[in-house]
Scaffold this motif. Structure first.
Motif, short mmCIF file in Angstrom:
data_model
loop_
_atom_site.label_atom_id
_atom_site.label_comp_id
_atom_site.label_asym_id
_atom_site.label_seq_id
_atom_site.Cartn_x
_atom_site.Cartn_y
_atom_site.Cartn_z
N THR A 155 0.84 -1.20 0.00
CA THR A 155 0.00 0.00 0.00
C THR A 155 0.88 1.25 0.00
O THR A 155 1.83 1.36 0.76
CB THR A 155 -0.91 0.02 1.24
OG1 THR A 155 -1.74 -1.15 1.22
CG2 THR A 155 -1.77 1.26 1.27
N GLY A 156 0.54 2.18 -0.91
CA GLY A 156 1.28 3.44 -0.98
C GLY A 156 2.45 3.43 -1.94
O GLY A 156 3.10 4.46 -2.11
N ILE A 157 2.71 2.29 -2.59
CA ILE A 157 3.86 2.18 -3.50
C ILE A 157 3.39 1.74 -4.89
O ILE A 157 2.62 0.78 -5.03
CB ILE A 157 4.90 1.18 -2.98
CG1 ILE A 157 5.44 1.63 -1.64
CG2 ILE A 157 6.03 0.99 -3.99
CD1 ILE A 157 6.26 2.91 -1.68
N VAL A 158 3.89 2.45 -5.92
CA VAL A 158 3.65 2.09 -7.31
C VAL A 158 4.97 1.62 -7.91
O VAL A 158 6.02 2.22 -7.67
CB VAL A 158 3.10 3.28 -8.12
CG1 VAL A 158 2.91 2.90 -9.59
CG2 VAL A 158 1.78 3.77 -7.52
N GLY A 159 4.92 0.53 -8.68
CA GLY A 159 6.13 0.00 -9.30
C GLY A 159 6.00 -0.09 -10.81
O GLY A 159 4.91 -0.29 -11.34
N PHE A 160 7.14 0.06 -11.48
CA PHE A 160 7.20 -0.06 -12.94
C PHE A 160 8.27 -1.10 -13.26
O PHE A 160 9.44 -0.92 -12.91
CB PHE A 160 7.55 1.29 -13.58
CG PHE A 160 6.57 2.38 -13.25
CD1 PHE A 160 5.47 2.63 -14.05
CD2 PHE A 160 6.74 3.15 -12.09
CE1 PHE A 160 4.56 3.62 -13.72
CE2 PHE A 160 5.84 4.15 -11.76
CZ PHE A 160 4.74 4.39 -12.57
N GLY A 161 7.88 -2.21 -13.92
CA GLY A 161 8.79 -3.32 -14.14
C GLY A 161 9.10 -3.57 -15.61
O GLY A 161 8.21 -3.48 -16.46
N PHE A 162 10.36 -3.91 -15.88
CA PHE A 162 10.85 -4.08 -17.25
C PHE A 162 11.63 -5.38 -17.36
O PHE A 162 12.68 -5.55 -16.72
CB PHE A 162 11.74 -2.90 -17.65
CG PHE A 162 11.04 -1.57 -17.61
CD1 PHE A 162 10.61 -0.96 -18.78
CD2 PHE A 162 10.79 -0.94 -16.39
CE1 PHE A 162 9.94 0.25 -18.73
CE2 PHE A 162 10.12 0.29 -16.35
CZ PHE A 162 9.70 0.88 -17.52
N ALA A 163 11.13 -6.33 -18.16
CA ALA A 163 11.82 -7.60 -18.35
C ALA A 163 13.12 -7.37 -19.10
O ALA A 163 13.19 -6.54 -20.02
CB ALA A 163 10.93 -8.56 -19.14
N LEU A 164 14.16 -8.09 -18.70
CA LEU A 164 15.46 -8.03 -19.38
C LEU A 164 15.54 -9.22 -20.33
O LEU A 164 15.66 -10.36 -19.89
CB LEU A 164 16.59 -8.08 -18.35
CG LEU A 164 16.59 -6.93 -17.34
CD1 LEU A 164 17.67 -7.13 -16.29
CD2 LEU A 164 16.77 -5.58 -18.04
N ARG A 165 15.51 -8.96 -21.62
CA ARG A 165 15.32 -10.03 -22.60
C ARG A 165 16.65 -10.56 -23.14
O ARG A 165 16.81 -10.72 -24.35
CB ARG A 165 14.42 -9.53 -23.71
CG ARG A 165 13.03 -9.12 -23.20
CD ARG A 165 12.08 -8.79 -24.32
NE ARG A 165 10.78 -8.40 -23.80
CZ ARG A 165 10.29 -7.17 -23.82
NH1 ARG A 165 11.01 -6.18 -24.33
NH2 ARG A 165 9.08 -6.90 -23.33
N TYR A 166 17.58 -10.84 -22.23
CA TYR A 166 18.79 -11.54 -22.67
C TYR A 166 18.64 -13.04 -22.50
O TYR A 166 19.56 -13.80 -22.80
CB TYR A 166 20.05 -11.03 -21.95
CG TYR A 166 19.93 -10.76 -20.46
CD1 TYR A 166 19.62 -11.76 -19.56
CD2 TYR A 166 20.16 -9.48 -19.97
CE1 TYR A 166 19.54 -11.50 -18.20
CE2 TYR A 166 20.08 -9.21 -18.60
CZ TYR A 166 19.78 -10.23 -17.73
OH TYR A 166 19.70 -9.97 -16.39
#
Length: 260
Positions: free
Chosen positions: A199-210
């Motif tokens: 609660t209170g935290i927003v995350g942005f995630g990016f897969a590493l495609r190696y």
């Protein structure tokens, strides 16, 4: 008895690993002999002998009364060795520093493991000191941007069915909601966790495609109070650039073992 690669599992070794995983999952809640024997379905005498062996070798610790058990210091030393010898973790760390400095936010590196995300590295923001995802922490993949970025890279048939474990009121409730969210991840190229894990935290995630499918991902976590539309656009643009740099660096690693 289970088989691995055509070789029958060594029962005593399997039981030892299961015990260590149970103790590690309990965190700061030590276990009693009876609890461990019941959970693993083994006689108390056998569990006691196993606990004594692992305690003598430092993999398990016990209290002064000898009635409570927890994970031991040898587990920490082995885990540290895993990080120290992983070429990709070493390669990614400078870029985590770069992203955290540029954005003033907390950034993470995580790895997919049997439906969960394990945090391998974290760079905390100097703007807010709130350790949310320590190195070694394990979370179900569906509650984090890291995890959803990696779930989106996988065959939907392997995803959990039915209701999903809830961490906050915003956690995706079931497979239908998760499937819809993962479709958006594939469309825009990154995942968003809007207070679904914390609660209170927003995350942005990016897969590493190696790897195919990707097993590692990076993310940026931001308190809701600090997140404006402009800041979100900046985070996404910066993390996309960082992802491209990490993938290029990882592909160029000389002589790195192809771990499976």
């Amino acid at each position: 008895m289970p088989e691995t690669g055509g070789v029958r599992e060594v029962k005593s070794a399997g039981r030892t690993v299961e015990l260590l995983e149970v103790l590690a999952a309990r965190g700061d809640r030590p276990a009693r002999l009876r609890e461990l024997a019941d959970e693993l379905g083994v006689p108390r005498s056998s569990m006691y002998a196993l606990l004594q062996t692992l305690t003598d070798r430092g993999w398990v610790r016990t209290d002064a009364t000898g009635s409570l058990y927890g994970i031991g210091i040898r587990a920490l030393l082995t885990g540290t060795s895993y990080l120290d010898t992983d070429a990709r973790v070493r390669a990614v760390k400078p870029y985590l520093d770069q992203a955290s400095t540029a954005l003033g936010e907390t950034v993470h590196l995580g790895r997919f493991d049997r439906g969960d995300i394990v945090y391998l590295a974290t760079r905390e923001s100097h703007e807010y000191l709130r350790t949310l995802s320590r190195v070694g922490r394990r979370l179900p993949a569906h509650v984090s941007a890291l995890g959803k970025a990696l779930l989106a890279e996988r065959d939907p048939g392997g995803l959990p069915a039915g209701e999903l474990e809830r961490f906050t009121t915003n956690t995706l409730p079931d497979r239908t909601a998760l499937d819809a969210d993962l479709a958006l991840v594939r469309e825009r190229g990154y995942a968003v966790d809007r207070e679904e894990g914390v609660t209170g935290i927003v995350g942005f995630g990016f897969a590493l495609r190696y790897d195919t499918p990707a097993v590692d991902a990076v993310s940026c976590s931001v308190p809701v109070a600090r997140l404006s539309d402009e800041h979100e656009r900046r985070i996404v643009a910066t993390m996309r650039e960082v992802r491209a740099e990490i993938e290029a660096a990882a592909h160029a690693l000389p002589g790195a073992p192809d771990w499976i």
